[in-house]
Motif scaffolding. Structure first.
Motif, PDB file in Angstrom:
ATOM      1  N   PRO A  46       7.473  -1.202 -42.850  1.00 41.07           N
ATOM      2  CA  PRO A  46       7.024  -1.873 -41.502  1.00 41.07           C
ATOM      3  C   PRO A  46       7.712  -3.029 -41.067  1.00 41.07           C
ATOM      4  N   SER A  47       7.585  -3.431 -39.558  1.00 38.02           N
ATOM      5  CA  SER A  47       7.910  -4.632 -39.282  1.00 38.02           C
ATOM      6  C   SER A  47       7.173  -4.985 -38.004  1.00 38.02           C
ATOM      7  N   LEU A  48       7.248  -6.346 -37.598  1.00 40.12           N
ATOM      8  CA  LEU A  48       6.690  -6.791 -36.252  1.00 40.12           C
ATOM      9  C   LEU A  48       7.773  -7.348 -35.678  1.00 40.12           C
ATOM     10  N   ARG A  49       8.438  -8.273 -36.111  1.00 38.96           N
ATOM     11  CA  ARG A  49       9.439  -9.441 -35.538  1.00 38.96           C
ATOM     12  C   ARG A  49      10.799  -8.360 -35.357  1.00 38.96           C
ATOM     13  N   THR A  50      11.194  -7.844 -36.532  1.00 36.73           N
ATOM     14  CA  THR A  50      12.690  -7.383 -36.310  1.00 36.73           C
ATOM     15  C   THR A  50      12.812  -6.029 -35.197  1.00 36.73           C
ATOM     16  N   LEU A  51      11.777  -5.209 -35.548  1.00 37.76           N
ATOM     17  CA  LEU A  51      11.737  -4.103 -34.572  1.00 37.76           C
ATOM     18  C   LEU A  51      11.609  -4.621 -33.226  1.00 37.76           C
ATOM     19  N   ILE A 109      19.373  -0.233 -39.958  1.00 40.26           N
ATOM     20  CA  ILE A 109      18.411   0.361 -41.036  1.00 40.26           C
ATOM     21  C   ILE A 109      17.546  -0.686 -41.730  1.00 40.26           C
ATOM     22  N   ARG A 110      16.544  -0.559 -42.005  1.00 44.02           N
ATOM     23  CA  ARG A 110      15.644  -1.331 -42.913  1.00 44.02           C
ATOM     24  C   ARG A 110      14.887  -0.537 -44.042  1.00 44.02           C
ATOM     25  N   ALA A 111      15.472  -0.958 -45.245  1.00 45.16           N
ATOM     26  CA  ALA A 111      14.947  -0.108 -46.334  1.00 45.16           C
ATOM     27  C   ALA A 111      14.837  -1.330 -47.438  1.00 45.16           C
ATOM     28  N   ASN A 146      18.970  -8.634 -49.019  1.00 52.69           N
ATOM     29  CA  ASN A 146      19.349  -9.482 -47.986  1.00 52.69           C
ATOM     30  C   ASN A 146      18.208  -9.256 -46.779  1.00 52.69           C
ATOM     31  N   HIS A 147      18.434 -10.236 -45.978  1.00 54.81           N
ATOM     32  CA  HIS A 147      17.939 -10.111 -44.648  1.00 54.81           C
ATOM     33  C   HIS A 147      18.673 -11.130 -43.400  1.00 54.81           C
ATOM     34  N   PRO A 148      19.987 -10.784 -43.237  1.00 55.12           N
ATOM     35  CA  PRO A 148      20.817 -11.643 -42.639  1.00 55.12           C
ATOM     36  C   PRO A 148      20.331 -11.980 -41.270  1.00 55.12           C
ATOM     37  N   CYS A 149      19.705 -11.118 -40.452  1.00 58.16           N
ATOM     38  CA  CYS A 149      19.049 -11.407 -39.302  1.00 58.16           C
ATOM     39  C   CYS A 149      18.037 -12.477 -39.391  1.00 58.16           C
ATOM     40  N   GLN A 150      17.305 -12.706 -40.221  1.00 59.94           N
ATOM     41  CA  GLN A 150      16.101 -13.773 -40.624  1.00 59.94           C
ATOM     42  C   GLN A 150      17.162 -15.058 -40.747  1.00 59.94           C
ATOM     43  N   ALA A 151      18.106 -14.622 -41.771  1.00 56.34           N
ATOM     44  CA  ALA A 151      18.795 -15.946 -42.041  1.00 56.34           C
ATOM     45  C   ALA A 151      19.620 -16.512 -40.920  1.00 56.34           C
ATOM     46  N   HIS A 289       8.862 -20.342 -42.515  1.00 63.97           N
ATOM     47  CA  HIS A 289       8.366 -19.272 -43.262  1.00 63.97           C
ATOM     48  C   HIS A 289       8.867 -18.111 -42.370  1.00 63.97           C
ATOM     49  N   CYS A 290       9.427 -16.999 -43.094  1.00 61.84           N
ATOM     50  CA  CYS A 290       9.792 -15.954 -42.135  1.00 61.84           C
ATOM     51  C   CYS A 290       8.852 -15.207 -41.494  1.00 61.84           C
ATOM     52  N   LEU A 291       7.399 -15.195 -41.708  1.00 63.94           N
ATOM     53  CA  LEU A 291       6.509 -14.401 -41.368  1.00 63.94           C
ATOM     54  C   LEU A 291       6.721 -13.002 -41.722  1.00 63.94           C
ATOM     55  N   PRO A 292       5.567 -11.971 -41.834  1.00 60.34           N
ATOM     56  CA  PRO A 292       4.186 -12.488 -41.782  1.00 60.34           C
ATOM     57  C   PRO A 292       3.966 -13.579 -42.894  1.00 60.34           C
TER      58      PRO A 292
HETATM   59  N1   CP Z   1      10.412 -11.757 -40.826  1.00 67.51           N
HETATM   60  C1   CP Z   1      10.368 -10.321 -40.398  1.00 67.51           C
HETATM   61  O1   CP Z   1      11.716  -9.672 -40.622  1.00 67.51           O
HETATM   62  O2   CP Z   1       9.400  -9.931 -40.159  1.00 67.51           O
HETATM   63  P1   CP Z   1       9.081  -8.303 -39.958  1.00 67.51           P
HETATM   64  O3   CP Z   1       9.042  -7.881 -41.067  1.00 67.51           O
HETATM   65  O4   CP Z   1       7.901  -8.262 -39.067  1.00 67.51           O
HETATM   66  O5   CP Z   1      10.175  -7.743 -39.107  1.00 67.51           O
END
Ligand code: CP
Length: 334
Positions: A46-51, A109-111, A146-151, A289-292
């Protein structure tokens, strides 16, 4: 740039260049830069922000996007090599991912991590196997470690707030009802080290980050003039801190053992960020904090709703940061 998978793949100057582009796109929009381009995204989690920030960012640059969430309106995808596919998974990623890549100009891809085998997760075995199937520009939308977009968005947030590049950055473990992956703590730690900061990982016993993650961050710090250490002493860690980055993650001592992890975290009730944490910190110390985020579990209401919190700015910055990534991946190859 062909792939955006790990900030560690980039020289510090290249990251700074990307951040400058993100800042420029914020003030000087380029609504036709990616006209005719299509971004495909596959979300196994799942994702809210990334998507939403990826879709919005692509649209703001004049491009289009599509999203596939395997098993939700599409076939469930199998990823195990050699699997006998007589169960509920109708299609293998070895066909599904290249097919999707063939429809678009870049694929993300998110996995998440499996959370069972630390060595396999640290090696990004599953994610790398899928990434190798993509012959187009490729974006890591959050992998096992890793989560380079967040970083990148978090780095931009600190720049926006004029947090000194040599400032003290405390990555603090905080409470959550269950074990969460190491992707954000690993990416955040590396980002702050690469930025040149004095980085302290504050975590209770049993939650030390793996050596591979710490060593990688120490190499980044050595190259940028920063430092990285860890402690379980909160007062000492927060002394003079300019940023407290709160994050939940699972016990590395009991990786993959949910019962043992749950037992260990039972006694950690005071690992929720509260104003009382900040007595020795810099007066304007920020909370990230990256949220959620789970209110009143990881961070208290009064902190999230108070002047220290910059979580909404971080979340907003996902969009301009990723627009810069998309611009570099797609606009320059025209
Ligand atoms: N921080 C972050 O990646 O949020 P989502 O999981 O909602 O995409």
């Amino acid at each position: 740039m062909k792939r955006f998978v790990d900030l560690a793949d980039m020289e510090r100057d290249a990251v700074l260049d990307l951040l400058a582009l993100a800042a420029r796109l914020e003030t000087h929009p380029e609504p036709h830069a990616l006209a005719g381009k299509i971004l495909g995204m596959v979300f196994f989690n799942p994702s809210l922000r990334t998507l939403s920030s990826m879709q919005a960012g692509m649209a703001r640059l004049g491009g289009n996007s599509f999203v596939v969430t395997p098993g939700q309106g599409t076939w469930q995808l199998e990823h195990r090599l050699g699997a006998v596919m007589d169960g509920d998974r109708a299609e293998h990623v070895r066909e599904g991912i290249p097919v999707l890549a063939s429809y678009c100009d870049a694929l993300g891809i998110r996995a998440f991590a499996d959370g069972k085998d630390l060595a396999a997760d640290l090696a990004e075995t599953q994610f790398n196997a899928m990434a190798s199937l993509v012959d187009k520009p490729f974006i890591n939308l959050e992998s096992a470690i890793n989560h380079p977009c967040q970083a990148l968005a978090d780095w931009k947030t600190m720049n926006d707030l004029a947090v000194p590049t040599s400032g003290k950055f405390v990555l603090s473990w905080v409470k959550h009802p269950r074990a969460l992956p190491l992707a954000v703590p690993a990416a955040t730690l590396h980002m702050a080290a690469q930025r040149g900061m004095e980085v302290v990982v504050l975590r209770p016993d049993g939650f030390a980050l793996p050596d591979a993650i710490m060593d990688k961050a120490r190499r980044a710090a050595a190259a940028s003039g920063g430092s990285v250490r860890e402690t379980d002493n909160r007062a000492e860690a927060l002394q003079g801190a300019q940023v407290v980055y709160a994050k939940e993650w699972g016990s590395t001592r009991h990786y993959g053992d949910a019962a043992a992890d749950a037992q260990l975290r039972q006694g950690l009730g005071d690992w929720m960020v509260e104003e009382s944490w900040f007595g020795g910190a810099a007066a304007d110390c920020k909370v990230m904090h990256c949220l959620p985020v789970r209110r009143n579990v990881a961070i208290a209401d009064h902190v999230l709703d108070g002047p220290r919190s910059v979580v909404l700015r971080e979340a907003h910055n996902r969009m301009p940061a990723q627009m810069a990534v998309l611009h570099r991946l797609l606009a320059t190859s025209r």
